[in-house]
Design a protein around this motif. Structure first.
Motif, mmCIF file in Angstrom:
data_model
loop_
_atom_site.group_PDB
_atom_site.id
_atom_site.type_symbol
_atom_site.label_atom_id
_atom_site.label_comp_id
_atom_site.label_asym_id
_atom_site.label_seq_id
_atom_site.Cartn_x
_atom_site.Cartn_y
_atom_site.Cartn_z
ATOM 1 N N VAL A 174 0.842 -1.203 0.000
ATOM 2 C CA VAL A 174 0.000 0.000 0.000
ATOM 3 C C VAL A 174 0.873 1.246 0.000
ATOM 4 O O VAL A 174 0.591 2.222 -0.714
ATOM 5 C CB VAL A 174 -0.973 -0.014 1.196
ATOM 6 N N GLN A 175 1.934 1.241 0.787
ATOM 7 C CA GLN A 175 2.847 2.376 0.794
ATOM 8 C C GLN A 175 3.459 2.596 -0.585
ATOM 9 O O GLN A 175 3.597 3.737 -1.049
ATOM 10 C CB GLN A 175 3.968 2.143 1.825
ATOM 11 N N ARG A 176 3.801 1.512 -1.267
ATOM 12 C CA ARG A 176 4.371 1.622 -2.604
ATOM 13 C C ARG A 176 3.350 2.215 -3.574
ATOM 14 O O ARG A 176 3.690 3.030 -4.430
ATOM 15 C CB ARG A 176 4.840 0.243 -3.084
ATOM 16 N N ARG A 177 2.075 1.781 -3.432
ATOM 17 C CA ARG A 177 1.028 2.361 -4.283
ATOM 18 C C ARG A 177 0.920 3.867 -4.071
ATOM 19 O O ARG A 177 0.795 4.638 -5.030
ATOM 20 C CB ARG A 177 -0.323 1.719 -3.959
ATOM 21 N N TYR A 178 0.920 4.286 -2.813
ATOM 22 C CA TYR A 178 0.822 5.719 -2.524
ATOM 23 C C TYR A 178 2.018 6.488 -3.082
ATOM 24 O O TYR A 178 1.869 7.596 -3.599
ATOM 25 C CB TYR A 178 0.714 5.955 -1.017
ATOM 26 N N GLU A 179 3.210 5.888 -2.992
ATOM 27 C CA GLU A 179 4.398 6.548 -3.533
ATOM 28 C C GLU A 179 4.282 6.723 -5.042
ATOM 29 O O GLU A 179 4.605 7.791 -5.589
ATOM 30 C CB GLU A 179 5.652 5.737 -3.184
ATOM 31 N N ARG A 180 3.802 5.670 -5.730
ATOM 32 C CA ARG A 180 3.637 5.765 -7.182
ATOM 33 C C ARG A 180 2.557 6.785 -7.543
ATOM 34 O O ARG A 180 2.701 7.539 -8.512
ATOM 35 C CB ARG A 180 3.282 4.398 -7.760
ATOM 36 N N LEU A 181 1.480 6.791 -6.782
ATOM 37 C CA LEU A 181 0.409 7.756 -7.036
ATOM 38 C C LEU A 181 0.911 9.183 -6.820
ATOM 39 O O LEU A 181 0.595 10.080 -7.622
ATOM 40 C CB LEU A 181 -0.775 7.463 -6.117
ATOM 41 N N ASP A 182 1.692 9.386 -5.780
ATOM 42 C CA ASP A 182 2.253 10.723 -5.521
ATOM 43 C C ASP A 182 3.169 11.164 -6.662
ATOM 44 O O ASP A 182 3.133 12.330 -7.090
ATOM 45 C CB ASP A 182 3.029 10.739 -4.197
ATOM 46 N N ARG A 183 3.985 10.232 -7.175
ATOM 47 C CA ARG A 183 4.871 10.582 -8.281
ATOM 48 C C ARG A 183 4.075 10.907 -9.537
ATOM 49 O O ARG A 183 4.361 11.876 -10.248
ATOM 50 C CB ARG A 183 5.856 9.434 -8.558
ATOM 51 N N ALA A 184 3.044 10.099 -9.813
ATOM 52 C CA ALA A 184 2.207 10.361 -11.000
ATOM 53 C C ALA A 184 1.464 11.680 -10.860
ATOM 54 O O ALA A 184 1.330 12.437 -11.831
ATOM 55 C CB ALA A 184 1.228 9.206 -11.199
ATOM 56 N N TRP A 185 0.974 11.945 -9.659
ATOM 57 C CA TRP A 185 0.241 13.190 -9.438
ATOM 58 C C TRP A 185 1.174 14.407 -9.559
ATOM 59 O O TRP A 185 0.801 15.429 -10.128
ATOM 60 C CB TRP A 185 -0.419 13.161 -8.061
ATOM 61 N N ALA A 186 2.379 14.278 -9.046
ATOM 62 C CA ALA A 186 3.337 15.378 -9.146
ATOM 63 C C ALA A 186 3.715 15.651 -10.594
ATOM 64 O O ALA A 186 3.927 16.804 -10.999
ATOM 65 C CB ALA A 186 4.586 15.035 -8.341
#
Length: 199
Positions: A174-186
Motif C-alpha cells: 500500500v505504501q508503494r502504491r501511494y508513492e507511485r500515485l504521488d509521483r504520477a500526481w506530481a
C-alpha cells in the motif's frame, strides 16, 4: 481473502494488486496446511516426551504407608498440581513418619486424605527411591492434555506470525502504491485542468 480478489481481470489492475493476491493465497495455504502441521508435530513431540516422563515417574515413585504423629496448625489449602492439570484439595496437614526403601525412618509434614486424623492413623503417600515424599506420578491423561494444549498453542502462534507477516507485506505494498500515485500526481499536477495542456 480480500487480497485474492486482486487477481480479477481489470484494466486498472496494478502489479502490487497481483502481488497482494499472491500474498493472500500464500497466507491461506499456510493457515490451512502449515499451522495444523506445526501444531500436530509439536503436540506429538510433547506427548512422546511426557509419556517418557510418566514412565520414569512410575518407575521411580512408589506408594508407602505413613503414620500420623500429630496434626499441624497449618490450614488445608487448594493447590494446582501441574502434573495432574487439576486443582486439588490437599486435605489435612499432619506430621507423619514412613519408611524409605532401605528401611530408614522418615518424618515430615505431609497432606493426608484423612478428614480428622489422629495420632496412629495410617494412610498412603508417594515417595521416591530415597524415601522423600513426592507427588503422585503424572497421569497419561494429564500428559495428553498438556500435549494437546502445546499443539494448539503452536498452531495459534503460527497463525499469528503468518498474519502478522501478511499484514506487514500488504502495508508495504500500500505504501508503494501511494508513492507511485504521488509521483504520477506530481508529474501531471501542474498541467492538470489547463486548456491546451494536452491532458
Amino acid at each position: 481473502m480480500v487480497g485474492l480478489w486482486r487477481w480479477r481481470r481489470n484494466p486498472l489492475r496494478r502489479g502490487t494488486d497481483v502481488a497482494e493476491g499472491w500474498v493472500a493465497l500464500t497466507a491461506v495455504l499456510l493457515f490451512a496446511l502449515a499451522a495444523p502441521a506445526a501444531g500436530w508435530l509439536c503436540g506429538d513431540r510433547v506427548d512422546a516426551s511426557l509419556r517418557e516422563t510418566v514412565r520414569l515417574q512410575e518407575e521411580q515413585r512408589h506408594t508407602t504407608s505413613a503414620t500420623v504423629v500429630s496434626r499441624t496448625r497449618e490450614r488445608p489449602f487448594l493447590a494446582y498440581d501441574t502434573e495432574s492439570a487439576t486443582e486439588q484439595d490437599t486435605g489435612s496437614r499432619v506430621v507423619a513418619t514412613w519408611r524409605a526403601p532401605d528401611g530408614t525412618a522418615r518424618t515430615g509434614t505431609v497432606s493426608t486424605p484423612l478428614r480428622t486424623p489422629h495420632a496412629g492413623d495410617t494412610f498412603t503417600i508417594w515417595a521416591d527411591g530415597e524415601g522423600r515424599h513426592v507427588r503422585p506420578p503424572m497421569t497419561i491423561e494429564a500428559a495428553r492434555a498438556h500435549a494437546v494444549l502445546a499443539g494448539f498453542g503452536l498452531a495459534a502462534l503460527t497463525v499469528g506470525v503468518v498474519e502478522g507477516v501478511r499484514r506487514l507485506i500488504v502495508w508495504r505494498l500500500v505504501q508503494r502504491r501511494y508513492e507511485r500515485l504521488d509521483r504520477a500526481w506530481a508529474k501531471a499536477g501542474p498541467d492538470w485542468g489547463r486548456t491546451g495542456a494536452g491532458s
